[in-house]
Design a protein around this motif. Structure first.
Motif, PDB file in Angstrom:
ATOM      1  N   ASP A 136       0.811  -1.218   0.000  1.00 36.90           N
ATOM      2  CA  ASP A 136       0.000   0.000   0.000  1.00 36.90           C
ATOM      3  C   ASP A 136       0.843   1.266   0.000  1.00 36.90           C
ATOM      4  OD1 ASP A 136      -2.494  -1.522   0.317  1.00 36.90           O
ATOM      5  OD2 ASP A 136      -1.722  -1.940   2.334  1.00 36.90           O
ATOM      6  N   ALA A 137       2.098   1.129   0.413  1.00 35.37           N
ATOM      7  CA  ALA A 137       3.009   2.272   0.464  1.00 35.37           C
ATOM      8  C   ALA A 137       4.430   1.750   0.522  1.00 35.37           C
ATOM      9  CB  ALA A 137       2.716   3.140   1.685  1.00 35.37           C
ATOM     10  N   ASN A 138       5.375   2.637   0.281  1.00 37.67           N
ATOM     11  CA  ASN A 138       6.765   2.279   0.529  1.00 37.67           C
ATOM     12  C   ASN A 138       7.493   3.444   1.182  1.00 37.67           C
ATOM     13  OD1 ASN A 138       8.008   3.961  -1.590  1.00 37.67           O
ATOM     14  ND2 ASN A 138       7.301   2.426  -3.064  1.00 37.67           N
ATOM     15  N   TYR A 139       8.574   3.102   1.849  1.00 32.26           N
ATOM     16  CA  TYR A 139       9.341   4.092   2.614  1.00 32.26           C
ATOM     17  C   TYR A 139      10.804   3.698   2.500  1.00 32.26           C
ATOM     18  CZ  TYR A 139      11.020   6.364   6.968  1.00 32.26           C
ATOM     19  OH  TYR A 139      11.708   7.093   7.913  1.00 32.26           O
ATOM     20  N   PHE A 140      11.506   4.295   1.530  1.00 28.32           N
ATOM     21  CA  PHE A 140      12.904   3.932   1.314  1.00 28.32           C
ATOM     22  C   PHE A 140      13.654   4.927   0.439  1.00 28.32           C
ATOM     23  CE2 PHE A 140      11.159   2.731  -2.677  1.00 28.32           C
ATOM     24  CZ  PHE A 140      12.198   2.660  -3.586  1.00 28.32           C
ATOM     25  N   GLN A 141      12.954   5.874  -0.197  1.00 27.73           N
ATOM     26  CA  GLN A 141      13.546   6.652  -1.283  1.00 27.73           C
ATOM     27  C   GLN A 141      13.387   8.154  -1.068  1.00 27.73           C
ATOM     28  OE1 GLN A 141      11.154   5.972  -4.926  1.00 27.73           O
ATOM     29  NE2 GLN A 141       9.443   5.512  -3.558  1.00 27.73           N
ATOM     30  N   HIS A 142      14.106   8.926  -1.898  1.00 26.21           N
ATOM     31  CA  HIS A 142      13.967  10.383  -1.891  1.00 26.21           C
ATOM     32  C   HIS A 142      13.273  10.825  -3.176  1.00 26.21           C
ATOM     33  CE1 HIS A 142      17.473  10.162  -4.508  1.00 26.21           C
ATOM     34  NE2 HIS A 142      18.207   9.657  -3.521  1.00 26.21           N
ATOM     35  N   VAL A 143      12.884  12.096  -3.222  1.00 25.36           N
ATOM     36  CA  VAL A 143      12.086  12.604  -4.338  1.00 25.36           C
ATOM     37  C   VAL A 143      12.796  12.502  -5.690  1.00 25.36           C
ATOM     38  CG1 VAL A 143      11.026  14.686  -5.319  1.00 25.36           C
ATOM     39  CG2 VAL A 143      10.579  14.069  -2.949  1.00 25.36           C
ATOM     40  N   PRO A 144      14.083  12.884  -5.830  1.00 22.68           N
ATOM     41  CA  PRO A 144      14.725  12.742  -7.143  1.00 22.68           C
ATOM     42  C   PRO A 144      14.696  11.304  -7.673  1.00 22.68           C
ATOM     43  CG  PRO A 144      16.018  14.196  -5.773  1.00 22.68           C
ATOM     44  CD  PRO A 144      14.959  13.604  -4.880  1.00 22.68           C
ATOM     45  N   VAL A 178       3.401  11.497  -2.708  1.00 25.57           N
ATOM     46  CA  VAL A 178       4.229  11.627  -1.509  1.00 25.57           C
ATOM     47  C   VAL A 178       3.325  11.951  -0.324  1.00 25.57           C
ATOM     48  CG1 VAL A 178       6.089  12.909  -0.395  1.00 25.57           C
ATOM     49  CG2 VAL A 178       6.231  12.386  -2.843  1.00 25.57           C
ATOM     50  N   ALA A 179       3.344  11.086   0.684  1.00 30.72           N
ATOM     51  CA  ALA A 179       2.456  11.257   1.841  1.00 30.72           C
ATOM     52  C   ALA A 179       3.147  11.918   3.022  1.00 30.72           C
ATOM     53  CB  ALA A 179       1.900   9.896   2.265  1.00 30.72           C
ATOM     54  N   ALA A 180       4.471  11.803   3.109  1.00 31.50           N
ATOM     55  CA  ALA A 180       5.201  12.413   4.228  1.00 31.50           C
ATOM     56  C   ALA A 180       6.679  12.516   3.887  1.00 31.50           C
ATOM     57  CB  ALA A 180       5.022  11.584   5.501  1.00 31.50           C
ATOM     58  N   THR A 181       7.311  13.560   4.400  1.00 34.25           N
ATOM     59  CA  THR A 181       8.763  13.736   4.292  1.00 34.25           C
ATOM     60  C   THR A 181       9.331  13.510   5.681  1.00 34.25           C
ATOM     61  OG1 THR A 181       8.471  15.357   2.519  1.00 34.25           O
ATOM     62  CG2 THR A 181      10.603  15.322   3.632  1.00 34.25           C
ATOM     63  N   VAL A 182      10.274  12.566   5.797  1.00 36.23           N
ATOM     64  CA  VAL A 182      10.608  12.058   7.130  1.00 36.23           C
ATOM     65  C   VAL A 182      12.032  12.366   7.589  1.00 36.23           C
ATOM     66  CG1 VAL A 182      10.550  10.042   8.643  1.00 36.23           C
ATOM     67  CG2 VAL A 182       8.983  10.175   6.694  1.00 36.23           C
ATOM     68  N   HIS A 183      13.034  11.868   6.851  1.00 39.95           N
ATOM     69  CA  HIS A 183      14.394  11.992   7.359  1.00 39.95           C
ATOM     70  C   HIS A 183      15.411  12.066   6.226  1.00 39.95           C
ATOM     71  CE1 HIS A 183      14.424   7.556   6.703  1.00 39.95           C
ATOM     72  NE2 HIS A 183      15.680   7.803   6.391  1.00 39.95           N
ATOM     73  N   ILE A 184      16.619  12.452   6.586  1.00 38.43           N
ATOM     74  CA  ILE A 184      17.741  12.502   5.650  1.00 38.43           C
ATOM     75  C   ILE A 184      18.796  11.500   6.100  1.00 38.43           C
ATOM     76  CG2 ILE A 184      19.647  13.939   4.792  1.00 38.43           C
ATOM     77  CD1 ILE A 184      17.718  16.358   5.266  1.00 38.43           C
ATOM     78  N   VAL A 213       5.693   7.007   0.401  1.00 38.64           N
ATOM     79  CA  VAL A 213       5.076   7.092  -0.929  1.00 38.64           C
ATOM     80  C   VAL A 213       3.917   6.109  -1.035  1.00 38.64           C
ATOM     81  CG1 VAL A 213       5.490   6.811  -3.417  1.00 38.64           C
ATOM     82  CG2 VAL A 213       7.260   7.812  -1.958  1.00 38.64           C
ATOM     83  N   THR A 214       2.848   6.526  -1.686  1.00 41.09           N
ATOM     84  CA  THR A 214       1.700   5.652  -1.911  1.00 41.09           C
ATOM     85  C   THR A 214       1.145   5.904  -3.302  1.00 41.09           C
ATOM     86  OG1 THR A 214      -0.388   4.875  -0.954  1.00 41.09           O
ATOM     87  CG2 THR A 214       0.004   7.246  -0.938  1.00 41.09           C
ATOM     88  N   ASN A 215       0.098   5.181  -3.651  1.00 39.37           N
ATOM     89  CA  ASN A 215      -0.603   5.429  -4.913  1.00 39.37           C
ATOM     90  C   ASN A 215      -1.581   6.591  -4.722  1.00 39.37           C
ATOM     91  OD1 ASN A 215       0.373   3.431  -6.843  1.00 39.37           O
ATOM     92  ND2 ASN A 215      -0.546   1.892  -5.494  1.00 39.37           N
ATOM     93  N   PRO A 216      -1.833   7.384  -5.763  1.00 36.83           N
ATOM     94  CA  PRO A 216      -2.753   8.520  -5.626  1.00 36.83           C
ATOM     95  C   PRO A 216      -4.110   8.134  -5.044  1.00 36.83           C
ATOM     96  CG  PRO A 216      -1.595   8.668  -7.708  1.00 36.83           C
ATOM     97  CD  PRO A 216      -1.224   7.337  -7.108  1.00 36.83           C
ATOM     98  N   GLY A 217      -4.603   6.950  -5.394  1.00 36.67           N
ATOM     99  CA  GLY A 217      -5.896   6.513  -4.899  1.00 36.67           C
ATOM    100  C   GLY A 217      -5.930   6.235  -3.412  1.00 36.67           C
ATOM    101  N   LEU A 218      -4.749   6.074  -2.798  1.00 36.19           N
ATOM    102  CA  LEU A 218      -4.681   5.801  -1.360  1.00 36.19           C
ATOM    103  C   LEU A 218      -4.210   7.010  -0.559  1.00 36.19           C
ATOM    104  CD1 LEU A 218      -3.136   2.205  -1.208  1.00 36.19           C
ATOM    105  CD2 LEU A 218      -5.432   2.880  -0.534  1.00 36.19           C
ATOM    106  N   ALA A 219      -3.932   8.115  -1.246  1.00 35.21           N
ATOM    107  CA  ALA A 219      -3.365   9.280  -0.563  1.00 35.21           C
ATOM    108  C   ALA A 219      -4.257   9.810   0.557  1.00 35.21           C
ATOM    109  CB  ALA A 219      -3.079  10.386  -1.578  1.00 35.21           C
ATOM    110  N   SER A 220      -5.580   9.638   0.418  1.00 41.22           N
ATOM    111  CA  SER A 220      -6.516  10.122   1.432  1.00 41.22           C
ATOM    112  C   SER A 220      -6.965   9.024   2.395  1.00 41.22           C
ATOM    113  CB  SER A 220      -7.746  10.743   0.761  1.00 41.22           C
ATOM    114  OG  SER A 220      -7.376  11.874  -0.008  1.00 41.22           O
ATOM    115  N   GLU A 277      -2.637   8.514   9.000  1.00 40.43           N
ATOM    116  CA  GLU A 277      -2.202   8.225  10.364  1.00 40.43           C
ATOM    117  C   GLU A 277      -0.711   7.906  10.402  1.00 40.43           C
ATOM    118  OE1 GLU A 277      -2.783   7.500  14.567  1.00 40.43           O
ATOM    119  OE2 GLU A 277      -3.975   8.533  13.035  1.00 40.43           O
ATOM    120  N   LEU A 278      -0.246   7.100   9.441  1.00 39.83           N
ATOM    121  CA  LEU A 278       1.172   6.759   9.381  1.00 39.83           C
ATOM    122  C   LEU A 278       2.019   7.998   9.092  1.00 39.83           C
ATOM    123  CD1 LEU A 278       3.523   4.818   9.419  1.00 39.83           C
ATOM    124  CD2 LEU A 278       3.000   4.206   7.043  1.00 39.83           C
ATOM    125  N   ALA A 279       1.551   8.845   8.179  1.00 41.56           N
ATOM    126  CA  ALA A 279       2.275  10.083   7.854  1.00 41.56           C
ATOM    127  C   ALA A 279       2.407  10.956   9.103  1.00 41.56           C
ATOM    128  CB  ALA A 279       1.549  10.832   6.745  1.00 41.56           C
TER     129      ALA A 279
END
Length: 268
Positions: A73-81, A96-102, A226-233, A239-241
């Motif tokens: 449903d989502a992934n968390y491993f990458q940056h925007v570029p 993009v659902a949340a910006t978390v860390h560097i 990151v998620t699919n547009p259909g799941l952004a809401s 809650e995770l964001a």
């Protein structure tokens, strides 16, 4: 009119039940083992009402393909570029659902204690994917090892390649390697430019072991949810964001990684 009202009420009830059933499903999130899965596992303890299923990524698995195919449903491993490059490659649009860390990119060596000691014709292993290759070259430039051609002054918008190098006083040999494999090459090369997560997995401490480290200030490479547009809401995604950007998670990141992973927000 009454019949229409009953039909509308029935449709609303059906939709509500469907959404409730969907929300009851675990939220499947693909993540690199370190630090992403560790952060998500902390959230599982922090927010037990959010039913998280953490899918740890293994080498060679493309988490954006998993997301595009509906396997997560989502992934968390990458940056925007990197995400933008993936969207072009896959012909998909993500959200993009949340910006978390560097995770600051670092230069490491098993042969030299500082960059001044690096000899001519030294071999430098760098990531072979487009965005992190560019990122590595900008880091080498910031450390005075190379100079890129005029116009390559914005890492967020200028993608550099070895052909973009204008000056290479030490005649460094740039060796492109798959990112997860670079830590294993440390004994075979003079320098290695390693992503923060792979450095941590290899037992390196970027804030202590790197001979040169990417600055966190104005860094365009913050890791994102990151998620699919259909799941952004979707309430679960929201809650995770919220959890990922919470003071509790920021404090966990600061204490757990001692400057090797830096929370984007909150700052205090």
């Amino acid at each position: 009119m009454k019949h229409a009202a009953f039909k509308l009420a029935g449709a609303v009830l059906s939709l509500s039940l469907a959404l409730s059933a969907y929300a009851a499903e675990p939220l499947r999130v693909a993540a690199d083992p370190v630090p992403h899965a560790e952060i998500l596992n902390f959230i599982k303890k922090l927010d037990p009402k959010l039913d998280l299923k953490v899918v740890e990524l293994t080498s060679g698995v493309n988490a954006n393909e998993l997301l595009a195919n509906g396997d997560v449903d989502a992934n968390y491993f990458q940056h925007v570029p990197y995400l933008k490059d993936q969207e072009k490659a896959l012909g998909k649009t993500f959200a993009v659902a949340a910006t978390v860390h560097i995770e600051p990119l670092g230069i490491y060596s098993h042969k030299y204690k500082d960059l001044k000691s690096v000899p001519e014709n030294a071999t430098v292993a760098v990531p072979n994917n487009v965005t992190n290759l560019s990122r590595a070259l900008f880091l080498l430039q910031s450390q005075g090892l190379i100079k890129l051609k005029p116009g390559f002054n914005d890492p967020a918008n200028n993608l550099a390649t070895p052909k973009s190098i204008a000056e290479n006083p030490k005649k460094l040999k740039i060796l492109e390697v798959e990112s997860p494999q670079i830590p294993r090459s440390l004994d075979d090369v003079d320098l290695a430019v390693i992503n923060g997560n792979y450095a941590l997995e290899a037992g390196l401490t970027p804030a202590k072991d790197a001979l040169g480290l990417e600055s966190a200030e104005h860094n365009p490479y913050a890791n994102i949810l990151v998620t699919n547009p259909g799941l952004a809401s979707d309430p679960r995604i929201k809650e995770l964001a919220k959890d990922l950007q919470s003071p509790q998670v920021a404090e966990f990141i600061r204490k757990q990684y001692n400057g090797s992973v830096i929370p984007v927000a909150p700052q205090s």
